[in-house]
Write a protein that holds these residues in place. Structure first.
Motif, PDB file in Angstrom:
ATOM      1  N   ALA A   1       0.832  -1.207   0.000  1.00  0.00           N
ATOM      2  CA  ALA A   1       0.000   0.000   0.000  1.00  0.00           C
ATOM      3  C   ALA A   1       0.866   1.256   0.000  1.00  0.00           C
ATOM      4  O   ALA A   1       0.586   2.228  -0.717  1.00  0.00           O
ATOM      5  CB  ALA A   1      -0.928  -0.007   1.218  1.00  0.00           C
ATOM      6  N   GLU A   2       1.933   1.234   0.808  1.00  0.00           N
ATOM      7  CA  GLU A   2       2.855   2.374   0.858  1.00  0.00           C
ATOM      8  C   GLU A   2       3.475   2.639  -0.509  1.00  0.00           C
ATOM      9  O   GLU A   2       3.509   3.784  -0.988  1.00  0.00           O
ATOM     10  CB  GLU A   2       3.955   2.074   1.882  1.00  0.00           C
ATOM     11  CG  GLU A   2       5.019   3.144   1.988  1.00  0.00           C
ATOM     12  CD  GLU A   2       6.150   2.735   2.922  1.00  0.00           C
ATOM     13  OE1 GLU A   2       7.241   3.336   2.805  1.00  0.00           O
ATOM     14  OE2 GLU A   2       5.959   1.810   3.736  1.00  0.00           O
TER      15      GLU A   2
ATOM     16  N   SER B   1      -7.655   4.278  -9.651  1.00  0.00           N
ATOM     17  CA  SER B   1      -6.671   3.428  -8.974  1.00  0.00           C
ATOM     18  C   SER B   1      -6.358   3.960  -7.576  1.00  0.00           C
ATOM     19  O   SER B   1      -6.210   3.193  -6.623  1.00  0.00           O
ATOM     20  CB  SER B   1      -5.389   3.360  -9.808  1.00  0.00           C
ATOM     21  OG  SER B   1      -4.430   2.546  -9.179  1.00  0.00           O
ATOM     22  N   TRP B   2      -6.262   5.284  -7.449  1.00  0.00           N
ATOM     23  CA  TRP B   2      -6.044   5.906  -6.137  1.00  0.00           C
ATOM     24  C   TRP B   2      -7.223   5.605  -5.215  1.00  0.00           C
ATOM     25  O   TRP B   2      -7.045   5.223  -4.049  1.00  0.00           O
ATOM     26  CB  TRP B   2      -5.866   7.404  -6.328  1.00  0.00           C
ATOM     27  CG  TRP B   2      -5.682   8.210  -5.077  1.00  0.00           C
ATOM     28  CD1 TRP B   2      -6.657   8.668  -4.239  1.00  0.00           C
ATOM     29  CD2 TRP B   2      -4.447   8.676  -4.510  1.00  0.00           C
ATOM     30  NE1 TRP B   2      -6.118   9.384  -3.210  1.00  0.00           N
ATOM     31  CE2 TRP B   2      -4.755   9.406  -3.349  1.00  0.00           C
ATOM     32  CE3 TRP B   2      -3.116   8.555  -4.895  1.00  0.00           C
ATOM     33  CZ2 TRP B   2      -3.781   9.999  -2.565  1.00  0.00           C
ATOM     34  CZ3 TRP B   2      -2.140   9.153  -4.104  1.00  0.00           C
ATOM     35  CH2 TRP B   2      -2.468   9.858  -2.955  1.00  0.00           C
ATOM     36  N   GLU B   3      -8.435   5.783  -5.722  1.00  0.00           N
ATOM     37  CA  GLU B   3      -9.638   5.509  -4.934  1.00  0.00           C
ATOM     38  C   GLU B   3      -9.696   4.041  -4.520  1.00  0.00           C
ATOM     39  O   GLU B   3     -10.063   3.708  -3.390  1.00  0.00           O
ATOM     40  CB  GLU B   3     -10.885   5.883  -5.736  1.00  0.00           C
ATOM     41  CG  GLU B   3     -11.006   7.376  -6.028  1.00  0.00           C
ATOM     42  CD  GLU B   3     -12.093   7.682  -7.044  1.00  0.00           C
ATOM     43  OE1 GLU B   3     -12.852   6.742  -7.389  1.00  0.00           O
ATOM     44  OE2 GLU B   3     -12.180   8.828  -7.510  1.00  0.00           O
ATOM     45  N   SER B   4      -9.323   3.168  -5.458  1.00  0.00           N
ATOM     46  CA  SER B   4      -9.326   1.737  -5.165  1.00  0.00           C
ATOM     47  C   SER B   4      -8.332   1.405  -4.058  1.00  0.00           C
ATOM     48  O   SER B   4      -8.620   0.587  -3.172  1.00  0.00           O
ATOM     49  CB  SER B   4      -8.987   0.947  -6.425  1.00  0.00           C
ATOM     50  OG  SER B   4      -8.855  -0.424  -6.145  1.00  0.00           O
ATOM     51  N   GLN B   5      -7.169   2.046  -4.068  1.00  0.00           N
ATOM     52  CA  GLN B   5      -6.176   1.781  -3.035  1.00  0.00           C
ATOM     53  C   GLN B   5      -6.646   2.282  -1.675  1.00  0.00           C
ATOM     54  O   GLN B   5      -6.350   1.656  -0.651  1.00  0.00           O
ATOM     55  CB  GLN B   5      -4.837   2.437  -3.405  1.00  0.00           C
ATOM     56  CG  GLN B   5      -3.685   2.028  -2.501  1.00  0.00           C
ATOM     57  CD  GLN B   5      -3.473   0.530  -2.480  1.00  0.00           C
ATOM     58  OE1 GLN B   5      -3.360  -0.114  -3.515  1.00  0.00           O
ATOM     59  NE2 GLN B   5      -3.431  -0.035  -1.283  1.00  0.00           N
ATOM     60  N   LEU B   6      -7.373   3.374  -1.648  1.00  0.00           N
ATOM     61  CA  LEU B   6      -7.963   3.827  -0.382  1.00  0.00           C
ATOM     62  C   LEU B   6      -8.947   2.788   0.148  1.00  0.00           C
ATOM     63  O   LEU B   6      -9.017   2.526   1.356  1.00  0.00           O
ATOM     64  CB  LEU B   6      -8.666   5.171  -0.578  1.00  0.00           C
ATOM     65  CG  LEU B   6      -7.755   6.403  -0.734  1.00  0.00           C
ATOM     66  CD1 LEU B   6      -8.594   7.632  -1.092  1.00  0.00           C
ATOM     67  CD2 LEU B   6      -6.956   6.668   0.540  1.00  0.00           C
TER      68      LEU B   6
ATOM     69  N   THR C   1     -19.071  -4.464  -7.458  1.00  0.00           N
ATOM     70  CA  THR C   1     -18.115  -5.565  -7.289  1.00  0.00           C
ATOM     71  C   THR C   1     -16.875  -5.130  -6.523  1.00  0.00           C
ATOM     72  O   THR C   1     -16.106  -5.971  -6.067  1.00  0.00           O
ATOM     73  CB  THR C   1     -17.677  -6.129  -8.660  1.00  0.00           C
ATOM     74  OG1 THR C   1     -16.947  -5.131  -9.377  1.00  0.00           O
ATOM     75  CG2 THR C   1     -18.880  -6.583  -9.467  1.00  0.00           C
ATOM     76  N   ARG C   2     -16.669  -3.825  -6.386  1.00  0.00           N
ATOM     77  CA  ARG C   2     -15.543  -3.299  -5.608  1.00  0.00           C
ATOM     78  C   ARG C   2     -15.986  -2.753  -4.269  1.00  0.00           C
ATOM     79  O   ARG C   2     -15.200  -2.153  -3.540  1.00  0.00           O
ATOM     80  CB  ARG C   2     -14.852  -2.186  -6.404  1.00  0.00           C
ATOM     81  CG  ARG C   2     -14.186  -2.653  -7.669  1.00  0.00           C
ATOM     82  CD  ARG C   2     -13.809  -1.504  -8.580  1.00  0.00           C
ATOM     83  NE  ARG C   2     -13.144  -0.421  -7.889  1.00  0.00           N
ATOM     84  CZ  ARG C   2     -12.801   0.725  -8.461  1.00  0.00           C
ATOM     85  NH1 ARG C   2     -13.075   0.919  -9.743  1.00  0.00           N
ATOM     86  NH2 ARG C   2     -12.199   1.669  -7.793  1.00  0.00           N
ATOM     87  N   GLY C   3     -17.280  -2.939  -3.933  1.00  0.00           N
ATOM     88  CA  GLY C   3     -17.790  -2.398  -2.682  1.00  0.00           C
ATOM     89  C   GLY C   3     -17.967  -0.903  -2.710  1.00  0.00           C
ATOM     90  O   GLY C   3     -17.951  -0.248  -1.669  1.00  0.00           O
ATOM     91  N   GLU C   4     -18.151  -0.326  -3.905  1.00  0.00           N
ATOM     92  CA  GLU C   4     -18.276   1.114  -4.058  1.00  0.00           C
ATOM     93  C   GLU C   4     -19.579   1.446  -4.773  1.00  0.00           C
ATOM     94  O   GLU C   4     -20.315   0.568  -5.217  1.00  0.00           O
ATOM     95  CB  GLU C   4     -17.086   1.663  -4.861  1.00  0.00           C
ATOM     96  CG  GLU C   4     -15.728   1.353  -4.252  1.00  0.00           C
ATOM     97  CD  GLU C   4     -14.579   1.740  -5.161  1.00  0.00           C
ATOM     98  OE1 GLU C   4     -14.833   2.317  -6.228  1.00  0.00           O
ATOM     99  OE2 GLU C   4     -13.416   1.446  -4.817  1.00  0.00           O
ATOM    100  N   GLY C   5     -19.854   2.735  -4.901  1.00  0.00           N
ATOM    101  CA  GLY C   5     -21.014   3.186  -5.660  1.00  0.00           C
ATOM    102  C   GLY C   5     -22.298   3.207  -4.856  1.00  0.00           C
ATOM    103  O   GLY C   5     -22.318   3.009  -3.632  1.00  0.00           O
TER     104      GLY C   5
END
Length: 756
Positions: A457-458, A494-499, A598-602
């Protein structure tokens, strides 16, 4: 009595290192049978029943070894480089299996007492020797076969690297499409091979490292596509080139890491070892303190103070941080001081006890000193945990609205380079906060796999931040470029996904700290059978857990890719308000929300939300069929037949989705299967739409061209022929009839997620 050939359950290989679960699981039944033969009682009453049982086990071993060796010999024939080693191992296995079968042929032992014949009863050492040889040779056959899998992965990676280099050097869209097709096929193969390997590895650290590398490859897949398209569209743009180079470099490093894990390679110097975390340091310190009760560490007791000072020095990562509050810093310093005092008292008390007559007995003062020191260091660990977790939670809350990313997109759309530069500084500061927080989480994570995930993650935040900035600079320089906008969107996602991944990581760290890990297996995603009631009840809205989201993440990627296809095709339509274009665009937005689920978002939060969205999509698809039916009446007979045929395919897919979404299910496992089926049907519908959009566009233009002198129907406005395609070749069909949608369908098969 002789001991079994390999007494440790976890060491079946008798000197050969077993790295995968599949090899280990294959050996378990054999070890069990041989242990049964060897561990019989020496004075066991030789009843007929006992003799038959022993002979039966021996025969089973012989038959199993025969079949096993046959497979090994077939592998040897197909792989010349292993033929000699494999042949020798198979020969030894067959010979050992035969020896065991002969030694267990004891049914006539009572009748032939006068005959000098060795059996398992008369020659125990012969059985032990045969068992050792059998386990060793069988393990060697399995390890050699495993080497073939490693060779397949390394060969696949080599092909990927060659194609990657070709992609990096392309100068035209047409060349890019052609090479990207080959790249997609090779990446699909590499993904399947490495996914199977990841789930098979025994070492948890290796599994975590493999998951991290494959996650990089999965996220870089879409980045490579958009970054390359942007660079081809704007070849003189320096920021676009920097952006693209970063993606290619990251993919190469991830590919190299996969091979290091698979082959245990040590290129150049030794691999970078994990830093000793404060959590592990405290655990070791406590173990040494409590072991003083048994006088295990009598001589080096004074070194406890040295070890504690090393721990205190590590806490400077917390106390020296500009983002640690004054109160938290003071608490950590006070706890360090208290632990230091208690440790000094412990060492002094221990020295006094050693000089007394009852040195072997733990005095009350000594017991109290041990308890106080253990308590102090535990409190220090708890405070450090609270600092790291609290900061991470606060950052996730602050960044949940993704305001900085939205501002960058707006500034780029306005072509405001000065504003982009200001926002870049803000994003860089946020990145540094997240990087430092990941470092603190690594200190208190509790397990080595979680430490590896923290490091991943870092590194991800460290790399993605500058890439977002370069993508935003490119967009600001070319604010009217749809490709530049799409590229910025991908990096922001990609940034949002990493958060989001960081939020999951935070939960796992808390679970470890509070002892809630349970017996969850990382390689099992679906609920175990029998866990849920099969009684029919009212359907409940449920949320998918992290494992289930990981399982369907591949399908989510596929949905995003096929939706991108539809959007790209629609961009070619001259009239964006066309009824057909509006309907397809509406369907694409519905599918986009399902992909985010499917990514737990939205906006979709539960499975019921997803099923309702699936029903909506099926209805919109049937409405699209109705529009096509109206349009087909304007076509010639041959074209009408083609249109009706394709329309029927779409209608069937929509009806299947509708039936699936409305089918009642009970139980978590069945619900998850329904989710999977709905997403599969959705992908099928959008794949059909994406493939038919160029045909519809062509027929509309033909129809309008043929009736240019007549009034055009209101539903089908007049359009002009498009100019020769350049970058659009990526979004539709080129002269060879192979567009990027076919390539992306290959890429959609990527399984770079720990979902098995």
């Amino acid at each position: 009595m002789a001991s079994p050939p390999c007494s440790a359950a976890s060491n079946f290989d008798c000197g050969l290192e077993i790295k995968t679960r599949s090899v280990e699981q294959t050996l378990i039944p054999l070890v069990s049978q041989i242990t049964t033969l060897i561990n019989h009682k020496d004075r066991l009453k030789k009843t007929e029943k006992t003799l038959r049982a022993i002979q039966k086990v021996g025969q089973a071993v012989g038959v199993a070894v025969g079949r096993f060796v046959a497979v090994g010999e077939a592998i040897a024939l197909e792989n010349e480089e292993l033929r000699e080693e494999m042949g020798h191992a198979c020969f030894e296995a067959r010979r050992s299996g035969t020896a065991i079968a002969q030694l267990t042929d004891v049914c006539g032992v009572e009748q032939s007492a006068g005959v000098d014949r060795c059996t398992v009863f008369s020659d125990k050492m012969a059985m032990v020797k045969a068992a050792r040889m059998l386990l060793s040779s069988v393990t060697k056959v399995l390890v050699l076969a495993d080497r073939i899998v490693i060779k397949q992965i390394t060969s696949s990676r080599s092909r990927v690297l060659v194609t990657l280099e070709q992609l990096e050097r392309v100068s035209t869209f047409q060349e890019f499409v052609q090479i990207f097709s080959q790249f997609g096929n090779e990446m699909v193969e590499f993904a399947h091979l490495t996914g199977d390997r990841q789930n098979d590895l025994k070492d948890e650290k290796k599994r975590a490292r493999m998951a991290a590398a494959r996650a990089v490859l999965e996220k870089c897949t879409m980045m490579l596509l958009t970054a390359s398209k942007t660079c081809l569209r704007h070849p003189d743009c320096e920021s676009a080139r920097i952006n693209k180079d970063g993606v290619f470099q990251r993919m190469r490093l991830a590919l190299e890491q996969v091979i290091e894990i698979v082959t245990d390679a040590r290129p150049g110097a030794e691999p970078k070892a994990l830093p000793i975390s404060i959590y592990n340091g405290i655990q070791d310190f406590k173990a040494r303190v409590e072991a003083l009760r048994d006088c295990v560490y009598c001589v080096p007791c004074e070194s406890l103070a040295v070890q504690l000072e090393a721990l205190v020095e590590q806490t400077e990562d917390f106390t020296d941080s500009a983002y640690t509050s004054h109160e938290q810093r003071e608490n950590v310093l006070q706890l360090c001081h208290a632990t230091r005092q208690d440790t000094h008292n412990l060492v002094a008390t221990f020295s006094q006890d050693q000089q007394s007559i009852k040195a072997r007995e733990v005095s009350e003062a000594m017991e109290l000193a041990i308890l106080k020191t253990s308590h102090s260091v535990s409190e220090l660990r708890r405070e450090l945990h609270n600092v790291a977790v609290g900061r991470a939670s606060e950052l996730l809350k602050i960044h949940s609205d993704h305001a900085i990313l939205q501002a960058l997109k707006t500034a780029g759309e306005d072509g405001n380079l000065e504003k982009v530069a200001d926002l870049a500084r803000t994003l860089t500061e946020q990145r540094e906060q997240l990087v430092e927080t990941c470092r603190l989480l690594c200190h208190i994570s509790g397990t080595e796999p979680l430490e590896i995930t923290c490091i991943h993650a870092e590194e991800t935040f460290h790399v993605i931040g500058p890439q977002i900035i370069s993508a935003a600079q490119t967009f600001a320089l070319h604010p009217n470029s749809k490709i530049a906008r799409e590229n910025l969107d991908v990096f922001c996602e990609s940034w949002e996904s990493q958060l989001g991944d960081m939020a999951v990581l935070l939960k796992e760290i808390n679970d470890v700290f509070e002892g809630r890990r349970g017996d969850k297996r990382a390689y099992l995603s679906l609920p175990r059978p029998g866990k849920h009631s099969a009684n029919l009840k009212t359907v409940k809205a449920t949320k998918l857990d992290a494992e289930e989201l990981s399982t369907i993440a591949k399908l989510g990627l596929e949905l995003r890719l096929v939706t991108s296809d539809v959007d790209s095709e629609l961009e070619r339509w001259e009239d964006q308000n066309h009824d057909l274009a509006r309907q397809c665009g509406s369907m694409a937005r519905v599918v986009c929300s399902m992909a985010l689920f499917t990514r737990g978002e939205g906006v979709l939060k539960t499975t019921l939300d997803l099923f309702h969205q699936a029903e909506l999509l099926s209805e919109q698809g049937l409405q699209l069929c109705s529009l096509l039916q109206d349009f087909s009446t304007q076509l010639l007979d041959e074209e009408r037949v083609l249109m009706v045929s394709e329309m029927e395919k779409l209608a069937v897919s929509c009806q299947q989705l509708q039936a699936c979404a409305k089918t009642p299910v009970q139980g978590k496992s069945a619900t998850f299967q329904k989710v999977d089926s709905c997403i599969q049907h959705t992908k099928g519908i959008m794949t059909v739409v994406a493939s038919l959009l160029p045909l519809w566009h062509k027929l509309i233009r033909q129809c309008q061209s043929e009736h240019s002198s007549q009034a055009s129907p209101q539903h089908w406005p007049d359009t002009q022929l498009s100019p020769p395609l350049k970058e659009d070749t990526l979004n539709g069909k080129g002269s060879n009839g192979f567009g990027v949608k076919s390539l992306e369908q290959h890429m959609a098969s990527l399984t770079f997620l720990e979902s098995k």
